[in-house]
Design a protein around this motif. Structure first.
Motif, short mmCIF file in Angstrom:
data_model
loop_
_atom_site.label_atom_id
_atom_site.label_comp_id
_atom_site.label_asym_id
_atom_site.label_seq_id
_atom_site.Cartn_x
_atom_site.Cartn_y
_atom_site.Cartn_z
N VAL A 171 3.18 -23.95 -2.28
CA VAL A 171 3.38 -22.50 -2.39
C VAL A 171 2.02 -21.81 -2.23
CG1 VAL A 171 4.06 -20.61 -3.91
CG2 VAL A 171 5.43 -22.71 -3.82
N ILE A 172 1.92 -20.98 -1.22
CA ILE A 172 0.74 -20.11 -1.08
C ILE A 172 1.29 -18.68 -1.01
CG2 ILE A 172 -1.28 -19.45 0.29
CD1 ILE A 172 -1.55 -22.28 1.26
N PRO A 173 1.11 -17.92 -2.08
CA PRO A 173 1.74 -16.59 -2.08
C PRO A 173 1.12 -15.65 -1.05
CG PRO A 173 0.32 -16.89 -4.01
CD PRO A 173 0.33 -18.20 -3.29
N ASN A 174 1.85 -14.61 -0.74
CA ASN A 174 1.30 -13.57 0.14
C ASN A 174 0.12 -12.90 -0.55
OD1 ASN A 174 3.13 -13.98 2.20
ND2 ASN A 174 4.64 -12.59 1.30
N PHE A 175 -0.66 -12.19 0.23
CA PHE A 175 -1.86 -11.55 -0.31
C PHE A 175 -1.95 -10.10 0.13
CE2 PHE A 175 -2.99 -13.72 3.65
CZ PHE A 175 -3.50 -12.67 4.39
N VAL A 176 -2.90 -9.39 -0.46
CA VAL A 176 -3.10 -8.00 -0.09
C VAL A 176 -4.60 -7.71 -0.05
CG1 VAL A 176 -2.94 -7.09 -2.47
CG2 VAL A 176 -2.27 -5.64 -0.57
N ASN A 177 -4.98 -6.89 0.89
CA ASN A 177 -6.38 -6.47 0.98
C ASN A 177 -6.56 -5.21 0.15
OD1 ASN A 177 -8.91 -5.65 1.65
ND2 ASN A 177 -8.69 -6.07 3.85
N LEU A 178 -7.04 -5.39 -1.07
CA LEU A 178 -7.10 -4.28 -2.03
C LEU A 178 -7.96 -3.12 -1.55
CD1 LEU A 178 -7.35 -6.61 -5.09
CD2 LEU A 178 -5.50 -4.98 -4.76
N GLU A 179 -8.96 -3.44 -0.72
CA GLU A 179 -9.84 -2.35 -0.24
C GLU A 179 -9.09 -1.31 0.56
OE1 GLU A 179 -12.69 -4.97 1.63
OE2 GLU A 179 -12.80 -5.87 -0.37
N LYS A 180 -8.00 -1.75 1.20
CA LYS A 180 -7.23 -0.79 2.01
C LYS A 180 -6.41 0.17 1.16
CE LYS A 180 -4.77 -2.47 5.40
NZ LYS A 180 -4.06 -3.46 6.24
N TYR A 181 -6.37 -0.11 -0.13
CA TYR A 181 -5.51 0.69 -1.02
C TYR A 181 -6.31 1.51 -2.03
CZ TYR A 181 -1.80 -1.82 1.19
OH TYR A 181 -0.95 -2.32 2.13
N ASN A 182 -7.56 1.79 -1.68
CA ASN A 182 -8.33 2.69 -2.53
C ASN A 182 -8.17 4.09 -1.96
OD1 ASN A 182 -9.21 0.56 -4.11
ND2 ASN A 182 -10.94 0.14 -2.80
N GLY A 183 -6.89 4.53 -1.92
CA GLY A 183 -6.55 5.76 -1.20
C GLY A 183 -7.03 7.04 -1.85
N ASN A 184 -6.69 8.13 -1.19
CA ASN A 184 -7.10 9.43 -1.67
C ASN A 184 -5.87 10.22 -2.13
OD1 ASN A 184 -8.01 11.96 -2.05
ND2 ASN A 184 -8.55 12.36 0.09
N PRO A 185 -5.62 10.27 -3.44
CA PRO A 185 -4.40 10.89 -3.93
C PRO A 185 -4.29 12.39 -3.65
CG PRO A 185 -5.55 9.67 -5.67
CD PRO A 185 -6.47 9.76 -4.51
N SER A 186 -5.36 13.00 -3.16
CA SER A 186 -5.29 14.43 -2.86
C SER A 186 -4.28 14.73 -1.75
CB SER A 186 -6.66 14.96 -2.45
OG SER A 186 -7.00 14.39 -1.21
N LYS A 187 -3.89 13.69 -1.02
CA LYS A 187 -2.87 13.86 0.02
C LYS A 187 -1.57 14.39 -0.59
CE LYS A 187 -4.46 12.23 4.04
NZ LYS A 187 -4.74 10.84 4.21
N LYS A 188 -1.48 14.29 -1.90
CA LYS A 188 -0.29 14.76 -2.59
C LYS A 188 -0.06 16.24 -2.30
CE LYS A 188 2.21 14.01 -6.78
NZ LYS A 188 2.29 13.36 -8.03
N ASN A 189 -1.09 16.92 -1.86
CA ASN A 189 -0.97 18.34 -1.52
C ASN A 189 0.04 18.58 -0.40
OD1 ASN A 189 -2.81 18.87 -3.41
ND2 ASN A 189 -4.57 18.93 -2.02
N LEU A 190 0.38 17.51 0.30
CA LEU A 190 1.38 17.62 1.36
C LEU A 190 2.72 18.08 0.77
CD1 LEU A 190 0.98 14.35 3.43
CD2 LEU A 190 0.65 16.67 4.26
N LEU A 266 1.45 5.31 0.34
CA LEU A 266 1.55 4.77 -1.02
C LEU A 266 0.50 5.38 -1.94
CD1 LEU A 266 2.29 1.04 -0.15
CD2 LEU A 266 3.81 2.57 -1.42
N SER A 267 -0.62 5.82 -1.35
CA SER A 267 -1.70 6.34 -2.20
C SER A 267 -1.29 7.62 -2.93
CB SER A 267 -2.97 6.58 -1.37
OG SER A 267 -2.81 7.74 -0.59
N PHE A 268 -0.25 8.32 -2.43
CA PHE A 268 0.20 9.49 -3.17
C PHE A 268 1.63 9.32 -3.69
CE2 PHE A 268 0.44 10.53 1.38
CZ PHE A 268 1.79 10.81 1.53
N SER A 269 2.06 8.05 -3.82
CA SER A 269 3.40 7.78 -4.36
C SER A 269 3.33 7.54 -5.86
CB SER A 269 4.01 6.55 -3.68
OG SER A 269 4.15 6.79 -2.30
N ASP A 270 4.41 7.86 -6.56
CA ASP A 270 4.45 7.66 -8.00
C ASP A 270 5.29 6.44 -8.40
OD1 ASP A 270 3.00 10.07 -8.92
OD2 ASP A 270 4.58 11.06 -7.78
#
Ligand code: GMT
Length: 373
Positions: A171-190, A266-270
């Protein structure tokens, strides 16, 4: 080391994972050759370490079904010889593992031995692979690969119970590149600042239970001002649009279509909703968690290996829409609780950090390298 990667070049989880793996390996100095029918969607050929070789399937009036496996295996032979590929890593058993084993046989006849690593992703086992039309060939492909990995314990167990397997499976689980998810929540202004953003990402197939997503959101929006973002394309999309109209929530549901910017959305999802019937891992849930988004999911398949109940999200039995509504409202309507879940979601995603998981694949390649010429 020179590695050939075979995958579906689409937005599906197995293709995304294979592409990210190739990119990450190239950053570590490996030479990577993707061999598939289109350039993988997430692949940017920005490095001289990453190559893409298209598989062309010529059509002919006699062919009712164009023989992709044949074209793929011939192309694999050609690429392995031309670029001196050390290892072939195929993602999704059907038909990739089968085609790679054919290529291996053809190469053997020319005194070239290339190890084949097969990674099982989910529906290649649970849904399609175990169908009697494919089962014998899938079983043969697993048993004759040089190394087999599965993306979760649950998928490993399913594989061992559905097929006669005499090969060990790591078993080798899937992975994620965390650096890609340091988003900017200000997009919530949309959106209206007072609206909570609920997100679902999938290929809109029946197993994803898209109608449950809409029912859950319908329940949520009655109590919490919110919008639902539906990202992806697939057979259930039309039905989902109709259902949103029927429920009277059409203006609150946005169908985005396919997107290669899910990290930004996702960076502006709750909250993320994944009410699947079958799910070997749930890469989309992991991506949500990496973006600090708690996950409301079912407890099927490999999801409990990713989403921890009452920590990174909340889990329910398949189809328990009422519980999923109540769980969602509980998280969304209390800022402190929501903050706690958000922090925990990211913390859990860190267990699947690309820098922790990719070395496990490297170990596999190194263990097989005695085969190489
Ligand atoms: O979910 C899908 O239908 C797509 C499928 C794929 O092969 O692209 O996803 C499977 O592999 C992903 C990556 O390993 C997993 O995260 C998904 O859980 C798995 N899907 C299912 O088991 C339904």
């Amino acid at each position: 080391m020179i590695i050939g990667i075979v995958c579906y070049p689409t937005f599906g989880g197995s293709g995304v994972l294979a592409t990210e793996l190739g990119i990450e390996l190239s950053k570590k100095g490996y030479e990577i050759h993707f061999i598939t029918y289109n350039q993988p969607v997430k692949l940017e050929l920005y490095s001289n370490k990453v190559h893409f070789h298209e598989v062309d399937v010529p059509n002919y009036p006699l062919f009712h079904y164009p023989p992709y496996e044949l074209a793929l295996s011939s192309r694999l032979v050609e690429i392995v010889k031309k670029y001196k590929i050390d290892i072939l890593h195929v993602h999704y058993a059907i038909p990739h593992a089968y085609a790679a084993l054919m290529a291996k046989q053809m190469l053997k006849a020319q005194n070239i031995d290339v190890p084949v690593v097969t990674t099982l992703h989910g529906t290649d086992i649970t849904l399609v692979g175990s169908n009697p039309s494919y089962k014998t060939a899938v079983e043969f492909s697993i048993n004759n690969s040089d190394y087999v990995t599965a993306v979760s314990e649950s998928l490993k167990t399913d594989t061992l119970s559905l097929f006669n397997i005499d090969k060990s499976i790591q078993v080798i689980p899937n992975f994620v590149n965390l650096e890609k998810y340091n988003g900017n929540p200000s997009k919530k202004n949309l959106f209206n600042k007072n609206h909570k953003i609920i997100t679902h990402v999938s290929n809109f197939r029946k197993v994803k239970r898209i109608m449950d997503v809409l029912e859950i959101f319908n329940g949520i929006q009655k109590q919490v001002p919110s919008k639902l973002l539906m990202i992806g394309e697939g057979p259930e999309k039309n039905k989902a649009e109709k259902k949103a109209r029927k429920l009277g929530i059409k203006d609150k549901v946005i169908f985005f279509g396919k997107s290669d910017e899910t990290n930004k959305i996702l960076s502006f999802s709750d909250l993320f909703i994944l009410p699947s019937e079958i799910e070997s891992f749930g890469l989309s849930a992991l991506e949500a968690m990496a973006a600090n988004v708690p996950v409301i999911s079912t407890n099927t398949g490999g999801i409990p290996e990713v989403n921890i109940d009452n920590f990174s999200g909340l889990m329910s039995n398949i189809g328990d829409v009422e519980k999923m509504i109540n769980d969602s409202i509980m998280i969304l309507s209390n800022q402190n609780i929501m903050e706690k879940f958000k922090i925990n979601a990211r913390k859990r995603a860190e267990d699947f950090d690309v820098h922790k998981i990719v070395p496990l694949y490297e170990e596999v390649y190194k263990g097989l390298s005695y085969y190489t010429l």
